[in-house]
Design a protein around this motif. Structure first.
Motif, PDB file in Angstrom:
ATOM      1  N   THR A 102       0.808  -1.445  -0.001  1.00 24.48           N
ATOM      2  CA  THR A 102      -0.613  -0.540   0.104  1.00 24.48           C
ATOM      3  C   THR A 102       0.776   1.290  -0.297  1.00 24.48           C
ATOM      4  O   THR A 102       1.983   1.127   0.507  1.00 24.48           O
ATOM      5  CB  THR A 102      -0.715  -0.356   1.338  1.00 24.48           C
ATOM      6  OG1 THR A 102      -1.470   1.388   1.255  1.00 24.48           O
ATOM      7  CG2 THR A 102      -0.277   0.347   2.335  1.00 24.48           C
ATOM      8  N   LEU A 103       0.656   2.206   0.022  1.00 23.03           N
ATOM      9  CA  LEU A 103       1.258   3.528  -0.029  1.00 23.03           C
ATOM     10  C   LEU A 103       0.168   4.412   0.983  1.00 23.03           C
ATOM     11  O   LEU A 103      -1.026   4.889   1.740  1.00 23.03           O
ATOM     12  CB  LEU A 103       0.826   4.756  -1.560  1.00 23.03           C
ATOM     13  CG  LEU A 103       1.747   4.087  -2.933  1.00 23.03           C
ATOM     14  CD1 LEU A 103       0.817   4.749  -4.033  1.00 23.03           C
ATOM     15  CD2 LEU A 103       2.852   3.997  -2.394  1.00 23.03           C
ATOM     16  N   ALA A 104       1.363   4.677   1.950  1.00 22.48           N
ATOM     17  CA  ALA A 104       0.873   5.614   3.016  1.00 22.48           C
ATOM     18  C   ALA A 104       2.015   6.482   3.813  1.00 22.48           C
ATOM     19  O   ALA A 104       3.043   5.808   3.428  1.00 22.48           O
ATOM     20  CB  ALA A 104       0.174   4.530   4.307  1.00 22.48           C
ATOM     21  N   LEU A 109       4.870   0.344   1.687  1.00 21.24           N
ATOM     22  CA  LEU A 109       4.908  -0.724   2.551  1.00 21.24           C
ATOM     23  C   LEU A 109       4.279  -1.611   1.979  1.00 21.24           C
ATOM     24  O   LEU A 109       3.183  -2.036   1.446  1.00 21.24           O
ATOM     25  CB  LEU A 109       4.038  -0.096   3.631  1.00 21.24           C
ATOM     26  CG  LEU A 109       4.346   0.967   4.651  1.00 21.24           C
ATOM     27  CD1 LEU A 109       3.889   2.715   4.342  1.00 21.24           C
ATOM     28  CD2 LEU A 109       3.349   1.210   5.491  1.00 21.24           C
ATOM     29  N   THR A 110       5.300  -2.964   2.495  1.00 18.65           N
ATOM     30  CA  THR A 110       4.787  -4.391   1.850  1.00 18.65           C
ATOM     31  C   THR A 110       4.203  -4.642   3.480  1.00 18.65           C
ATOM     32  O   THR A 110       5.202  -5.069   4.487  1.00 18.65           O
ATOM     33  CB  THR A 110       5.641  -4.861   1.537  1.00 18.65           C
ATOM     34  OG1 THR A 110       6.676  -5.137   1.942  1.00 18.65           O
ATOM     35  CG2 THR A 110       6.756  -4.248   0.278  1.00 18.65           C
ATOM     36  N   VAL A 120       8.975  -0.559   5.056  1.00 17.80           N
ATOM     37  CA  VAL A 120       8.864   1.080   4.495  1.00 17.80           C
ATOM     38  C   VAL A 120       9.769   1.474   3.574  1.00 17.80           C
ATOM     39  O   VAL A 120      11.092   0.831   3.864  1.00 17.80           O
ATOM     40  CB  VAL A 120       8.665   1.695   5.289  1.00 17.80           C
ATOM     41  CG1 VAL A 120       8.398   2.987   4.758  1.00 17.80           C
ATOM     42  CG2 VAL A 120       7.325   1.558   6.443  1.00 17.80           C
ATOM     43  N   LEU A 121       8.976   1.168   2.181  1.00 21.47           N
ATOM     44  CA  LEU A 121      10.742   2.012   1.450  1.00 21.47           C
ATOM     45  C   LEU A 121      10.051   3.085   0.838  1.00 21.47           C
ATOM     46  O   LEU A 121       9.008   3.891   0.412  1.00 21.47           O
ATOM     47  CB  LEU A 121      10.628   1.132   0.104  1.00 21.47           C
ATOM     48  CG  LEU A 121      10.693  -0.621   0.263  1.00 21.47           C
ATOM     49  CD1 LEU A 121       9.065  -1.441   0.454  1.00 21.47           C
ATOM     50  CD2 LEU A 121      11.158  -1.397  -0.828  1.00 21.47           C
ATOM     51  N   VAL A 156      -1.571  -4.584   4.451  1.00 18.48           N
ATOM     52  CA  VAL A 156      -1.057  -3.760   5.176  1.00 18.48           C
ATOM     53  C   VAL A 156      -1.749  -2.587   4.341  1.00 18.48           C
ATOM     54  O   VAL A 156      -2.208  -2.845   2.797  1.00 18.48           O
ATOM     55  CB  VAL A 156       0.438  -3.089   5.288  1.00 18.48           C
ATOM     56  CG1 VAL A 156       1.512  -3.239   4.295  1.00 18.48           C
ATOM     57  CG2 VAL A 156       0.372  -2.117   5.934  1.00 18.48           C
ATOM     58  N   LEU A 157      -2.618  -2.101   5.445  1.00 18.19           N
ATOM     59  CA  LEU A 157      -3.781  -0.244   4.137  1.00 18.19           C
ATOM     60  C   LEU A 157      -3.716   0.597   5.746  1.00 18.19           C
ATOM     61  O   LEU A 157      -3.454   0.296   6.548  1.00 18.19           O
ATOM     62  CB  LEU A 157      -4.443  -0.865   4.145  1.00 18.19           C
ATOM     63  CG  LEU A 157      -5.931  -1.658   4.824  1.00 18.19           C
ATOM     64  CD1 LEU A 157      -6.899  -1.807   4.894  1.00 18.19           C
ATOM     65  CD2 LEU A 157      -5.529  -2.975   5.961  1.00 18.19           C
TER      66      LEU A 157
END
Length: 356
Positions: A102-104, A109-110, A120-121, A156-157
């Motif tokens: 997801t993007l946050a 995040l994976t 987290v990347l 993850v979200l």
């Protein structure tokens, strides 16, 4: 992201190790919902889950994919054309078997199933990914010695407020709530909601009211209804509902493993995909969002539905059927919530479908 004939776009992930094309781009007919393949790339091994973002300048579109391998990785791809093009190199996630992303907070995040962690990347201005700068390791186990010997982060979200990130862990029968550090992007543990032992929570979907969430369980075919307090960052389980009829779960019945939950735009229905039973469950939600009841099940249009997605209009459902190798689409009756199959696209080893 519209093709020349006005159709929308869909992106289909698949397991290259099982004969899948990798990432397929398809046009979506706005009138019929039909999918037509435009292009594909196998540049990412086993891109089992996808999320769409933006980058690369004005109007640019970037698709992010997990590489569900050991060790796992994540990739960024330019999808402004019919054939996705990698942006930068695959980035290791410092974990095994990532199954969701997801993007946050401006980062990717994976959820790493194999290692039970969340990575987290950083995301650069051009949409490319940097090296992992944070990994949150889950701890714990569950009563199923085969499937719950340790943590298995499956999803993850972000929550609807954008202030929290939730990770659903099948191995520990729990959902973790974290805040992201504004400077480092590291997930800061805030709380953990324990669910009934042995249920094996897999995926969570929020109600459009932002105050309720539904956790679909994989090891028992049920959905756990929860209240969500976005101000406090607290998830509270308030009930559990079967997603299959009693005759489908009794002695002698084939095992079923629910995979994905989707809530209708108006908050009246919840749909769940069931592998093994090969069905889509239709559940009605009451006006409070706190009571779910099974209405019926219909065929998923294939075998082993790994993912279920609602199109942007909310009028159609799409099932990615992994073992039959197809994506089936359904018109949803707006009054009853019951899906009726309208068509199918061949998609070997299909694992997910998302829309632009």
């Amino acid at each position: 992201m519209d093709s020349s004939n006005g159709a929308g776009r869909a992106f289909i992930g698949s397991f290259t190790s099982a004969g899948g094309r990798g990432i397929t781009v398809a046009a979506v007919d706005q009138e019929t919902g039909a999918l037509t393949v435009l292009g594909a790339t196998d540049s990412v091994p086993d891109p089992s889950y996808l999320v769409l973002g933006r980058g690369g300048g004005p109007g640019g579109a970037v698709l992010y994919a997990v590489s569900e391998t050991e060790p796992g990785a994540a990739a960024a791809l330019d999808v402004t054309q019919d054939v996705p093009r990698p942006i930068g190199a695959l980035q290791p996630v410092d974990g095994d078997g990532p199954t969701h992303l997801t993007l946050a907070g401006g980062r990717l995040l994976t959820a790493n199933y194999g290692s039970g962690s969340v990575t987290v990347l950083p995301v650069s201005a051009d949409g490319s990914l940097g090296a992992a700068d944070s990994v949150l390791q889950h701890e714990g186990s569950g009563p199923d010695a085969t499937r719950q010997e340790g943590p298995h982060a499956h999803q993850v979200l972000p929550d609807p407020s954008g202030n929290w990130v939730l990770s659903v862990d099948l191995g520990t029968d729990s959902v973790r709530i974290c805040a992201l550090d504004a400077e480092t992007g590291a997930p800061r543990p805030h709380g953990e909601t324990a669910l009934r032992p042995g249920t094996g929570p897999r995926h969570l979907a929020f109600h459009p009211d932002g105050a309720h969430a539904y956790v679909l369980n994989e090891l028992e075919p049920t959905v756990t209804v929860c209240r969500w307090d976005a101000a406090a960052g607290v998830l509270e389980a308030v009930g559990e509902t079967p997603v299959l009829p009693a005759e489908a779960t009794g002695d002698g019945a084939a095992a079923s493993y629910p995979s994905e939950a989707v809530v209708s735009h108006d908050g009246r229905f919840l749909w769940a995909a069931n592998r093994g039973h090969d069905s889509i469950s239709v559940l009605g939600l009451d006006a409070t969002g706190e009571k779910a009841s099974l209405v019926t099940t219909v065929s998923c249009g294939g075998h082993w539905p790994r993912d279920l997605a609602l199109d942007p209009t909310g009028r159609r459902l799409y099932a990615a059927n992994e073992r039959s190798g197809n994506v089936a689409w359904f018109a949803v009756d707006p009054e009853t919530g019951i899906p009726v199959q309208e068509g199918s696209l061949e998609a070997p080893a299909a694992s997910c479908v998302i829309f632009a």
